[in-house]
Design an enzyme around this catalytic site. Structure first.
Site, mmCIF file in Angstrom:
data_model
loop_
_atom_site.group_PDB
_atom_site.id
_atom_site.type_symbol
_atom_site.label_atom_id
_atom_site.label_comp_id
_atom_site.label_asym_id
_atom_site.label_seq_id
_atom_site.Cartn_x
_atom_site.Cartn_y
_atom_site.Cartn_z
ATOM 1 N N SER A 189 1.895 -46.944 27.531
ATOM 2 C CA SER A 189 3.206 -47.206 26.962
ATOM 3 C C SER A 189 3.332 -48.684 26.572
ATOM 4 C CB SER A 189 4.281 -46.760 27.958
ATOM 5 O OG SER A 189 5.532 -46.618 27.332
ATOM 6 N N ASP A 218 4.431 -36.581 21.898
ATOM 7 C CA ASP A 218 4.958 -37.806 22.514
ATOM 8 C C ASP A 218 5.574 -38.701 21.440
ATOM 9 O OD1 ASP A 218 5.459 -40.117 23.942
ATOM 10 O OD2 ASP A 218 3.365 -40.524 24.424
ATOM 11 N N HIS A 260 5.052 -37.889 27.307
ATOM 12 C CA HIS A 260 4.734 -39.306 27.479
ATOM 13 C C HIS A 260 4.215 -39.603 28.884
ATOM 14 C CE1 HIS A 260 4.699 -43.481 26.457
ATOM 15 N NE2 HIS A 260 5.559 -43.810 27.410
#
Length: 332
Positions: free
Chosen positions: A190, A246, A310
């Protein structure tokens, strides 16, 4: 209109990365419809990956997940550990943290040695703290002409790397001198993946030989920067994994006509299956082409928080309790 669109992109980026960059949970769920359509740059056919590459993705996803465990970022000299299942490959190895970085206004992470596999691993944590979230919002471009002509980077991600660059470079020079036979790897999930991409790119320009492994990383800069990163080490400059629909890799939004040509480097390794299922070689697609629509970017999706896609990269990315510096949960 322009400011509203960019504000939406920044909001989506912040919300998405806050979900599972650490085990932070949002108390409210919101649905958006996002149809991201960046340019398709000579996309090539997909193919499955090797079993060795799958093993490496699984290993480095665990290194990334471990950066959200307080015990791994608060002290040096310790073995890397997690509190839940999901980090067995790393936990079974002989590992040692040799440097950690963690402050209120900069990135969080660690440098660790894996003596079993002869690795030096630099890992950046994803969004956890309030300041991490504010960094995600700094989506304006900042020029980095000293890196490559015409290159622009995400202001927040670049600022995070820059604030810690000198001390990290110094520690890495020491580590690589002490262990010249260890391979250097830069890792992140991320927000951590974004900082890892920029860090690895700059470290290469300073003479380091390394691999970059990212999981659910947002875009870090403009097309020129993506092109520079792609060409920095062919055929694979970054082992950039995305998962199914995602939303985070789709952000910030690519708005070329408005001067925001946010772009991803090539290639992409797209996990084409839902969350929770065992990842096998045939469901990870190798996709070439800057901003190719053949993988994650081409998936039309309804976005819901928490976004399970995610938080699942070759396994669950939440392997420890909520970090101490995460904001308190919102009232429902």
């Amino acid at each position: 209109m322009f400011s509203s669109i960019m504000a939406l992109g920044a909001l989506l980026l912040t919300l998405s990365m806050t979900v599972v960059a650490s085990p932070v949970q949002l108390s409210r769920r919101v649905k958006f419809n996002l149809d991201s359509a960046p340019p398709n740059d000579k996309a090539k056919s997909r193919s499955e990956i090797s079993s060795e590459l799958l093993s490496n993705f699984t290993l480095f996803a665990q290194f990334a997940a471990l950066s959200a465990c307080d015990q791994n970022i608060n002290a040096t000299g310790n073995k890397l550990t997690c509190d839940y299942d999901g980090c067995g490959l790393v936990e079974d190895d002989d590992t040692e943290t040799i440097f950690t970085f963690h402050n209120a206004t900069g990135p969080t992470g660690y440098i660790a040695l894996n003596h079993t596999r002869k690795l030096t691993v630099l890992t950046f944590r994803g969004t956890v703290s309030k300041y991490d979230g504010e960094t995600d919002f700094k989506y304006q471009f900042t020029a980095i002409e000293d890196v490559c002509p015409g290159c622009n980077a995400h202001e927040g991600f670049w600022g995070y790397w820059s604030s810690a660059a000198d001390v990290i470079i110094s520690e890495l020079r020491s580590a690589t001198t002490s262990h010249p036979d260890y391979s250097l790897t830069v890792v992140g999930h991320s927000l951590g993946g974004a900082v890892a991409t920029l860090a690895g790119t700059i470290l290469r320009t300073k003479g380091f030989s390394l691999d970059i492994w990212t999981f659910g990383s947002p875009k870090v800069g403009n097309y020129k920067l993506a092109e520079f990163i792609t060409n920095q080490r062919a055929p694979v400059s970054v082992y950039r994994a995305t998962h199914y629909t995602d939303v985070v890799p789709k952000l910030p939004l690519t708005l070329t006509l408005l001067g925001f040509d946010y772009s991803h480097p090539s290639p992409e390794y797209w996990i084409d299956q839902p969350t929770g299922e065992k990842v096998t070689t045939d469901v990870v697609k190798f996709i070439e082409g800057i901003n190719s629509l053949a993988g994650n970017a081409g998936q039309h999706v309804w976005i819901q928080w928490p976004d399970p896609n995610h938080g699942w990269y070759f396994g669950n990315m939440s392997v420890c309790p909520t970090p101490a510096d995460s904001p308190p949960p919102e009232d429902s």
